[in-house]
Scaffold this motif. Structure first.
Motif, PDB file in Angstrom:
ATOM      1  N   GLN A 182       0.822  -1.254  -0.045  1.00 38.49           N
ATOM      2  CA  GLN A 182       0.057   0.009   0.179  1.00 38.49           C
ATOM      3  C   GLN A 182       0.815   1.159  -0.131  1.00 38.49           C
ATOM      4  O   GLN A 182       1.796   1.277   0.717  1.00 38.49           O
ATOM      5  CB  GLN A 182      -0.837  -0.119   1.251  1.00 38.49           C
ATOM      6  CG  GLN A 182      -1.947  -1.150   1.006  1.00 38.49           C
ATOM      7  CD  GLN A 182      -2.931  -0.976   2.614  1.00 38.49           C
ATOM      8  OE1 GLN A 182      -2.858   0.041   3.059  1.00 38.49           O
ATOM      9  NE2 GLN A 182      -3.462  -2.290   2.994  1.00 38.49           N
ATOM     10  N   LEU A 183       0.438   2.199  -0.711  1.00 47.23           N
ATOM     11  CA  LEU A 183       1.198   3.608  -0.557  1.00 47.23           C
ATOM     12  C   LEU A 183       0.795   4.391   0.435  1.00 47.23           C
ATOM     13  O   LEU A 183      -0.599   4.303   0.845  1.00 47.23           O
ATOM     14  CB  LEU A 183       0.994   4.180  -2.050  1.00 47.23           C
ATOM     15  CG  LEU A 183       1.353   3.574  -3.253  1.00 47.23           C
ATOM     16  CD1 LEU A 183       0.737   4.132  -4.545  1.00 47.23           C
ATOM     17  CD2 LEU A 183       2.847   3.676  -3.410  1.00 47.23           C
ATOM     18  N   PRO A 184       1.488   5.037   1.099  1.00 49.82           N
ATOM     19  CA  PRO A 184       0.939   5.946   2.146  1.00 49.82           C
ATOM     20  C   PRO A 184       0.105   7.127   1.616  1.00 49.82           C
ATOM     21  O   PRO A 184       0.248   7.689   0.669  1.00 49.82           O
ATOM     22  CB  PRO A 184       2.320   6.410   2.759  1.00 49.82           C
ATOM     23  CG  PRO A 184       3.232   6.569   1.605  1.00 49.82           C
ATOM     24  CD  PRO A 184       2.787   5.407   0.943  1.00 49.82           C
ATOM     25  N   ALA A 185      -0.933   7.455   2.527  1.00 52.19           N
ATOM     26  CA  ALA A 185      -1.799   8.338   2.208  1.00 52.19           C
ATOM     27  C   ALA A 185      -1.392   9.806   2.491  1.00 52.19           C
ATOM     28  O   ALA A 185      -1.108  10.061   3.479  1.00 52.19           O
ATOM     29  CB  ALA A 185      -3.066   8.239   2.851  1.00 52.19           C
ATOM     30  N   LEU A 186      -1.169  10.506   1.286  1.00 56.70           N
ATOM     31  CA  LEU A 186      -0.917  12.021   1.805  1.00 56.70           C
ATOM     32  C   LEU A 186      -2.021  12.749   2.159  1.00 56.70           C
ATOM     33  O   LEU A 186      -2.944  13.001   1.300  1.00 56.70           O
ATOM     34  CB  LEU A 186      -0.142  12.754   0.486  1.00 56.70           C
ATOM     35  CG  LEU A 186      -0.019  14.127   0.469  1.00 56.70           C
ATOM     36  CD1 LEU A 186       1.074  14.354   1.810  1.00 56.70           C
ATOM     37  CD2 LEU A 186       0.823  14.559  -0.591  1.00 56.70           C
ATOM     38  N   ARG A 187      -2.224  13.578   3.286  1.00 57.92           N
ATOM     39  CA  ARG A 187      -3.221  14.444   3.345  1.00 57.92           C
ATOM     40  C   ARG A 187      -3.094  15.831   3.537  1.00 57.92           C
ATOM     41  O   ARG A 187      -1.985  16.139   3.804  1.00 57.92           O
ATOM     42  CB  ARG A 187      -3.831  13.862   5.070  1.00 57.92           C
ATOM     43  CG  ARG A 187      -4.585  12.635   5.160  1.00 57.92           C
ATOM     44  CD  ARG A 187      -5.073  12.353   6.438  1.00 57.92           C
ATOM     45  NE  ARG A 187      -6.111  11.264   6.456  1.00 57.92           N
ATOM     46  CZ  ARG A 187      -7.282  11.496   6.082  1.00 57.92           C
ATOM     47  NH1 ARG A 187      -7.810  12.684   5.621  1.00 57.92           N
ATOM     48  NH2 ARG A 187      -8.021  10.112   6.365  1.00 57.92           N
ATOM     49  N   VAL A 188      -3.873  16.526   3.210  1.00 58.35           N
ATOM     50  CA  VAL A 188      -3.950  18.031   2.896  1.00 58.35           C
ATOM     51  C   VAL A 188      -5.153  18.622   3.351  1.00 58.35           C
ATOM     52  O   VAL A 188      -6.136  18.048   3.493  1.00 58.35           O
ATOM     53  CB  VAL A 188      -3.330  18.415   1.423  1.00 58.35           C
ATOM     54  CG1 VAL A 188      -1.866  17.926   1.276  1.00 58.35           C
ATOM     55  CG2 VAL A 188      -4.389  18.084   0.606  1.00 58.35           C
ATOM     56  N   SER A 189      -5.227  19.977   3.746  1.00 52.29           N
ATOM     57  CA  SER A 189      -6.150  20.698   3.968  1.00 52.29           C
ATOM     58  C   SER A 189      -7.254  20.850   2.822  1.00 52.29           C
ATOM     59  O   SER A 189      -6.877  20.672   1.653  1.00 52.29           O
ATOM     60  CB  SER A 189      -5.959  22.168   4.598  1.00 52.29           C
ATOM     61  OG  SER A 189      -7.002  22.960   4.547  1.00 52.29           O
ATOM     62  N   ASP A 190      -8.513  20.934   3.156  1.00 51.46           N
ATOM     63  CA  ASP A 190      -9.594  21.170   1.999  1.00 51.46           C
ATOM     64  C   ASP A 190      -9.376  22.131   1.284  1.00 51.46           C
ATOM     65  O   ASP A 190      -9.711  22.781   0.220  1.00 51.46           O
ATOM     66  CB  ASP A 190     -10.819  21.179   2.616  1.00 51.46           C
ATOM     67  CG  ASP A 190     -11.247  19.623   3.222  1.00 51.46           C
ATOM     68  OD1 ASP A 190     -10.611  18.776   3.344  1.00 51.46           O
ATOM     69  OD2 ASP A 190     -12.566  19.414   3.394  1.00 51.46           O
ATOM     70  N   ASN A 191      -8.786  23.251   2.052  1.00 50.17           N
ATOM     71  CA  ASN A 191      -8.511  24.633   1.392  1.00 50.17           C
ATOM     72  C   ASN A 191      -7.254  24.786   0.537  1.00 50.17           C
ATOM     73  O   ASN A 191      -6.671  25.919   0.186  1.00 50.17           O
ATOM     74  CB  ASN A 191      -8.626  25.752   2.528  1.00 50.17           C
ATOM     75  CG  ASN A 191      -9.967  25.812   3.106  1.00 50.17           C
ATOM     76  OD1 ASN A 191     -10.958  25.746   2.165  1.00 50.17           O
ATOM     77  ND2 ASN A 191     -10.100  25.955   4.497  1.00 50.17           N
ATOM     78  N   THR A 192      -6.464  23.708   0.493  1.00 51.63           N
ATOM     79  CA  THR A 192      -5.106  23.816  -0.526  1.00 51.63           C
ATOM     80  C   THR A 192      -5.528  24.382  -1.943  1.00 51.63           C
ATOM     81  O   THR A 192      -6.499  23.562  -2.393  1.00 51.63           O
ATOM     82  CB  THR A 192      -4.633  22.259  -0.312  1.00 51.63           C
ATOM     83  OG1 THR A 192      -4.376  22.075   0.796  1.00 51.63           O
ATOM     84  CG2 THR A 192      -3.195  22.350  -1.140  1.00 51.63           C
ATOM     85  N   PRO A 193      -4.588  25.062  -2.258  1.00 52.38           N
ATOM     86  CA  PRO A 193      -4.859  25.684  -3.561  1.00 52.38           C
ATOM     87  C   PRO A 193      -4.720  24.296  -4.435  1.00 52.38           C
ATOM     88  O   PRO A 193      -3.758  23.549  -4.488  1.00 52.38           O
ATOM     89  CB  PRO A 193      -3.942  26.791  -3.957  1.00 52.38           C
ATOM     90  CG  PRO A 193      -3.412  27.178  -2.456  1.00 52.38           C
ATOM     91  CD  PRO A 193      -3.662  25.956  -1.537  1.00 52.38           C
TER      92      PRO A 193
END
Length: 270
Positions: free
Chosen positions: A221-232
């Motif tokens: 499995q590839l790691p999940a990259l998480r970012v904010s919903d407001n990321t451009p």
């Protein structure tokens, strides 16, 4: 200023003409061609061109390979040939065509790959990922929450045939696996990588269920990259330029190169 989508392919994405494209003959077996779609960064391709002499007669992406696998018994699908599994609709585009035509084909076929020709001869290939630099350098203001897609989750113990059916039904290339430690990502490349690995072949050789005998827990499995919903969107395009990052997770949704490009390209002026 003109819209990016109205610009000729050769002018908008000149980098695609500086790299080789991969082609196969019509009689190339699935066993021979599938590993090209499974291997990692050293040879990253989104599709293969099927050539009859110098004429393009079809294209093959992971979708065509996995459809052949799920619709056949093991080991019969190993003997399928390129001409049997290729997509022969809207085979190629001339380099002077506007990008809008490629976008139309991507939408119609749900295959984000097309050979590019000059006077009928293949000179390059274009994929959705090739358009990420255009988005990355854009100045328009859209955030990821505006273009994200629903998260599709699969539980531990799901067999590979069920997982693939979900992916085909939802028209997605990534499926999210939940665990006690959070989320992991399995994409079409990881599936192909396992199916053609020694371990994958061993399971299918010793079990009449074929791919149904493979639980998705066995796949890397590839790691999940998480970012904010407001990321451009432009920042997300930059993150997705890393080919080891097939998608980005938000709070309750997912963003892929397809989302980034197909949902924003018409808004960009150059």
């Amino acid at each position: 200023m003109s819209r990016a989508i109205d610009t000729a392919i050769r002018d908008l994405v000149p980098q695609i003409f500086k790299r080789p494209y991969l082609s196969v003959l019509p009689n190339t077996t699935l066993m021979q061609l599938a590993p090209f779609m499974a291997i990692g960064p050293q040879i990253y391709v989104d599709g293969l061109v099927v050539l009859q002499g110098e004429e393009p007669i079809g294209k093959i992406g992971s979708k065509q390979i996995l459809l052949a696998i799920i619709n056949s018994k093991y080991p019969d699908w190993l003997k399928k040939t390129a001409s049997q599994i290729m997509d022969s609709t809207e085979i190629s585009l001339e380099m002077d065509c506007p990008l809008s035509r490629a976008i139309e084909i991507f939408n119609q076929t749900s295959v984000a790959f097309i050979p590019i020709t000059k006077s009928g001869l293949v000179v390059a290939s274009l994929s959705v990922r090739d358009l990420l630099p255009v988005i990355m350098t854009s100045t328009f203001h859209v955030t990821l929450k505006d273009i994200a897609s629903p998260l599709v989750l699969s539980s531990k113990g799901t067999n590979l045939k069920v997982a693939l059916n979900i992916m085909f039904q939802k028209k997605i290339r990534n499926i999210i696996v939940g665990s006690d430690n959070g989320y992991g990502i399995i994409n079409d490349r990881k599936i192909l990588e396992f199916l053609f690995s020694q371990n994958g072949r061993k399971i299918m050789n010793t079990n009449s269920l074929g791919i149904q005998a493979i639980e998705i827990d066995l796949l890397d499995q590839l790691p999940a990259l998480r970012v904010s919903d407001n990321t451009p969107v432009s920042k997300a395009a930059e993150l997705l330029m890393d080919i080891d990052t097939p998608c980005i997770l938000l709070n309750k949704s997912i963003v892929t190169p397809w989302d980034i490009v197909m949902k924003t390209i018409e808004r960009i002026s150059i």
